[in-house]
Structure formats: C-alpha cells, structure tokens
Design an enzyme around this catalytic site. Structure first.
Site, mmCIF file in Angstrom:
data_model
loop_
_atom_site.group_PDB
_atom_site.id
_atom_site.type_symbol
_atom_site.label_atom_id
_atom_site.label_comp_id
_atom_site.label_asym_id
_atom_site.label_seq_id
_atom_site.Cartn_x
_atom_site.Cartn_y
_atom_site.Cartn_z
ATOM 1 N N GLY A 42 0.664 -5.021 0.941
ATOM 2 C CA GLY A 42 -0.546 -5.042 0.119
ATOM 3 C C GLY A 42 -0.349 -5.727 -1.227
ATOM 4 N N ALA A 52 0.870 -1.172 0.000
ATOM 5 C CA ALA A 52 0.000 0.000 0.000
ATOM 6 C C ALA A 52 0.910 1.225 0.000
ATOM 7 C CB ALA A 52 -0.879 -0.014 1.236
ATOM 8 N N GLU A 101 -0.874 -9.227 -0.514
ATOM 9 C CA GLU A 101 -2.291 -9.386 -0.173
ATOM 10 C C GLU A 101 -3.189 -9.378 -1.415
ATOM 11 O OE1 GLU A 101 -1.647 -6.265 2.891
ATOM 12 O OE2 GLU A 101 -3.025 -7.468 4.081
HETATM 13 N N1 CO8 Z 1 4.535 3.154 -0.936
HETATM 14 C C1 CO8 Z 1 4.892 4.310 -1.515
HETATM 15 N N2 CO8 Z 1 6.010 4.471 -2.262
HETATM 16 C C2 CO8 Z 1 6.791 3.390 -2.423
HETATM 17 C C3 CO8 Z 1 6.483 2.137 -1.853
HETATM 18 C C4 CO8 Z 1 5.288 2.044 -1.077
HETATM 19 N N3 CO8 Z 1 4.879 0.889 -0.521
HETATM 20 N N4 CO8 Z 1 7.465 1.260 -2.178
HETATM 21 C C5 CO8 Z 1 8.335 1.957 -2.931
HETATM 22 N N5 CO8 Z 1 7.948 3.229 -3.083
HETATM 23 C C6 CO8 Z 1 8.605 4.288 -3.824
HETATM 24 C C7 CO8 Z 1 9.839 4.792 -3.103
HETATM 25 O O1 CO8 Z 1 9.485 5.742 -2.115
HETATM 26 C C8 CO8 Z 1 10.642 5.397 -4.236
HETATM 27 O O2 CO8 Z 1 10.116 6.652 -4.557
HETATM 28 P P1 CO8 Z 1 11.141 7.883 -4.868
HETATM 29 O O3 CO8 Z 1 11.937 7.412 -6.057
HETATM 30 O O4 CO8 Z 1 10.216 9.026 -5.169
HETATM 31 O O5 CO8 Z 1 11.971 8.048 -3.650
HETATM 32 C C9 CO8 Z 1 10.315 4.459 -5.410
HETATM 33 O O6 CO8 Z 1 9.120 3.787 -5.050
HETATM 34 C C10 CO8 Z 1 11.393 3.422 -5.628
HETATM 35 O O7 CO8 Z 1 11.621 2.765 -4.398
HETATM 36 P P2 CO8 Z 1 13.091 2.587 -3.784
HETATM 37 O O8 CO8 Z 1 13.980 3.704 -4.197
HETATM 38 O O9 CO8 Z 1 12.925 2.330 -2.323
HETATM 39 O O10 CO8 Z 1 13.528 1.255 -4.572
HETATM 40 P P3 CO8 Z 1 14.583 0.169 -4.087
HETATM 41 O O11 CO8 Z 1 14.808 -0.718 -5.254
HETATM 42 O O12 CO8 Z 1 15.750 0.809 -3.435
HETATM 43 O O13 CO8 Z 1 13.798 -0.650 -2.921
HETATM 44 C C11 CO8 Z 1 11.930 -1.824 -1.982
HETATM 45 C C12 CO8 Z 1 12.703 -1.420 -3.258
HETATM 46 C C13 CO8 Z 1 12.788 -2.758 -1.146
HETATM 47 C C14 CO8 Z 1 10.665 -2.522 -2.425
HETATM 48 C C15 CO8 Z 1 11.581 -0.553 -1.170
HETATM 49 O O14 CO8 Z 1 11.022 0.423 -2.034
HETATM 50 C C16 CO8 Z 1 10.622 -0.790 -0.062
HETATM 51 O O15 CO8 Z 1 10.999 -1.335 0.967
HETATM 52 N N6 CO8 Z 1 9.346 -0.387 -0.248
HETATM 53 C C17 CO8 Z 1 8.325 -0.488 0.789
HETATM 54 C C18 CO8 Z 1 7.855 -1.915 0.946
HETATM 55 C C19 CO8 Z 1 6.848 -2.025 2.047
HETATM 56 O O16 CO8 Z 1 7.137 -1.796 3.206
HETATM 57 N N7 CO8 Z 1 5.623 -2.390 1.673
HETATM 58 C C20 CO8 Z 1 4.540 -2.552 2.609
HETATM 59 C C21 CO8 Z 1 3.817 -1.271 2.775
HETATM 60 S S1 CO8 Z 1 2.599 -1.344 4.056
HETATM 61 C C22 CO8 Z 1 1.305 -2.149 3.335
HETATM 62 O O17 CO8 Z 1 1.348 -2.609 2.235
HETATM 63 C C23 CO8 Z 1 0.094 -2.249 4.188
HETATM 64 C C24 CO8 Z 1 -1.068 -2.884 3.448
HETATM 65 C C25 CO8 Z 1 -2.308 -2.834 4.263
HETATM 66 C C26 CO8 Z 1 -2.763 -1.423 4.509
HETATM 67 C C27 CO8 Z 1 -4.054 -1.444 5.242
HETATM 68 C C28 CO8 Z 1 -4.510 -0.043 5.596
HETATM 69 C C29 CO8 Z 1 -5.829 -0.106 6.281
#
Ligand code: CO8
Length: 264
Positions: A115, A70, A118
């Site tokens: 997500g 998400a 999910e």
């Molecule tokens: N949300 C928003 N932006 C994201 C997300 C995300 N989940 N994942 C990546 N991005 C963005 C980064 O911020 C970045 O943006 P920018 O270039 O503007 O800085 C761009 O995508 C590229 O990402 P990275 O530079 O971080 O890319 P890497 O190759 O270095 O890393 C990863 C890739 C390992 C996937 C890393 O991006 C990461 O850890 N992302 C987050 C993963 C995560 O924690 N996901 C779970 C999120 S919580 C969730 O899903 C909850 C679901 C249920 C919600 C229920 C609510 C009621």
C-alpha cells in the site's frame, strides 16, 4: 489527527504519515484522516502543492519508511466483505490525491511497500531518496495489491514489469525504480525534502489554474481514445483562454516583463 501531520508554508502543504510504531502502515483511521484532510486542503486557496511523506520510526527516530504497506495486523482477520470495504476506504483518498486541483508529490523516504507503493503511485509525481525500497509483497501474503496497485503499476511501468513485480514480490531499489519509470527522480536522502520543495516552488511559479487544468486533461484523457481525448483537450484549452492568467501571461511575454499569474 492521530496519524497525520500537516504543515503549510509558502503555498506548500507537507502531509506526513506518522505511525512511528508501525513504519507508517496504513490502517483505517489513517485512511479516514487522509480522506478528510485532503478535502480540506482542496478547498484551500493558500495551498498549491501537496508533498506526501513518511515520518520517523519510533526505535531510533530515523526516517526509514515512507509507508510499509497496509496495516497487516488490522487485515489479518478481515472477511471478504471487510477487505472490500477497506479497499474502497483507500480508493477515495487515493483518487483525491490523483484528481485534486493541487499537484501531489510523493517524497518517498524509505520503504514504499504494498500500500505504500500504491499511495505513492496515486500521486502526480514521485521523488525517491536513494535509500528507498519498493515492492508489491502482497502475493506472498496470499492477497493481491488492493489499493489500486494492479492497475496503477501497469499503467506506470507497463504490464510486463508490473506482472513481474507483483508475481515475484521482488524488492527493487530507488535506482531500479527510476530506471523502469516508477519514480521521476532519485536524490540523496538528505536532499529529498529540499528537492521536493524546489519542484513544488517551480510548479507554483507557473499559472496554477493552468496547471490544475493540465492535470485534469492528462488524467481524463489517459483512458480515452485519442480522438475524444484531443477534443476534450481543445475544450479545456478554450477554458484556459478565458482566464486573467492567459491575458496577463501572453501580454507579459510580448511586453518583455514578468507575468503576474494569479488564477487558481
Ligand atoms: N502493517 C503493520 N505493522 C507493520 C507493517 C505493516 N505493513 N510493517 C511493519 N510493521 C510494524 C512491525 O510489525 C513492527 O512492529 P513491532 O515493533 O510492534 O513488532 C514495526 O512495524 C517495525 O517493523 P519491523 O520490526 O519488521 O522492522 P524491520 O526494519 O525489521 O523490517 C520491513 C522492516 C522489511 C519493512 C518489515 O517491517 C516488513 O516486511 N513489513 C511488512 C511489509 C509488507 O508486507 N507490506 C505490504 C503489506 S500488504 C499491503 O500493503 C496490501 C495493500 C492493499 C490492501 C488492500 C485491502 C483491500
């Protein structure tokens, strides 16, 4: 649609989640678009299988993410009420993926985190490329999986493994996801879409109405006691016996010819 791309050919809809600057993370707009397009697809008789996949990343145009979760930037300032509404906003399209009459296949081409894992679990079938990574990282962010993860993961891989994945936030690769039953198949990333389309074509070659009734029987019976579930199955079996496809399928077998199955 700003964040989804839909291509329909050969009775297969390929639905690509495309937020190239955010590794295809799910924000409210994407969830709403998904909800709308799934209703439109369900009404179409020319689509029998939906393949859900992730679009390329903006940095190098490489396919490295299915869905990275998400959208954290959207969630960061959520109140409790807004968070609940966001969860329910996802629940609707996710239930459509699970219950629509078409078969849904997640073609997981990279990160399937939070997500992302999910939404894949809401699909009927999951095929992963060998570079896919799975995790439920939510507890590391101080939240819990809120798009059905605490429920669907336990149902798919068992309670012990679901608890381990959710409590540790461990990343697992595609081979481990296959080993624990989280995905149906793992293939080389170059073969992912072909494999998904081949499986879709095989499913389409069967009786499509029968497939959709079988899907409903499996879904509806899963949480029922076995006695009521088998009775429900018998009722649905009866419905399939009143179709053109049943007459045609069985006659074709007895006459040693190919069946022309047309019901949907
Ligand atoms: N949300 C928003 N932006 C994201 C997300 C995300 N989940 N994942 C990546 N991005 C963005 C980064 O911020 C970045 O943006 P920018 O270039 O503007 O800085 C761009 O995508 C590229 O990402 P990275 O530079 O971080 O890319 P890497 O190759 O270095 O890393 C990863 C890739 C390992 C996937 C890393 O991006 C990461 O850890 N992302 C987050 C993963 C995560 O924690 N996901 C779970 C999120 S919580 C969730 O899903 C909850 C679901 C249920 C919600 C229920 C609510 C009621």
């Amino acid at each position: 649609m700003n964040n989804l791309k839909l291509d329909v050919a050969d009775q297969i809809a390929i639905l690509t989640i495309s937020r190239p600057g955010a590794l295809n993370a799910l924000n409210s707009e994407t969830l709403d678009e998904l909800n709308t397009v799934l209703s439109e697809i369900e009404a179409r008789d020319d689509v029998k299988v939906v393949i859900l996949t992730g679009g390329p990343d903006k940095k190098d145009n490489a396919f490295k993410s299915f869905v990275a979760g998400a959208d954290i930037a959207e969630m960061v300032n959520f109140s409790a009420a807004e968070a609940r509404a966001f969860g329910m906003r996802a629940a609707e399209p996710f239930f459509k993926l699970m219950n629509m009459r078409q078969v849904t296949i997640a073609a997981i081409n990279g990160f399937a985190l939070g997500g992302g894992c999910e939404i894949a679990m809401a699909c009927d079938i999951r095929i992963a490329s060998d570079n896919a990574t799975f995790a439920q990282p939510e507890t590391g962010l101080g939240i819990i999986p809120g798009f059905g993860g605490t429920q669907r993961l336990a149902r798919l891989v068992g309670m012990g493994r679901a608890k381990e994945l959710i409590f540790t936030c461990d990343n697992i690769d595609a081979a481990e996801a296959y080993r624990i039953g989280l995905v149906n198949k793992v293939v080389a990333k170059e073969e992912l879409m072909d494999t998904a389309k081949k499986m879709a074509s095989k499913i389409i070659s069967k009786g499509s109405y029968a497939v959709s009734i079988a899907k409903a029987a499996i879904n509806n019976g899963y949480d029922m006691d076995i006695k009521n579930a088998v009775e429900m199955e018998a009722n649905l079996f009866g419905i399939t016996c009143s179709t053109h496809d049943k007459t045609e399928g069985m006659s074709a077998f007895l006459e040693r010819r190919a069946a022309d199955l047309t019901d949907f």
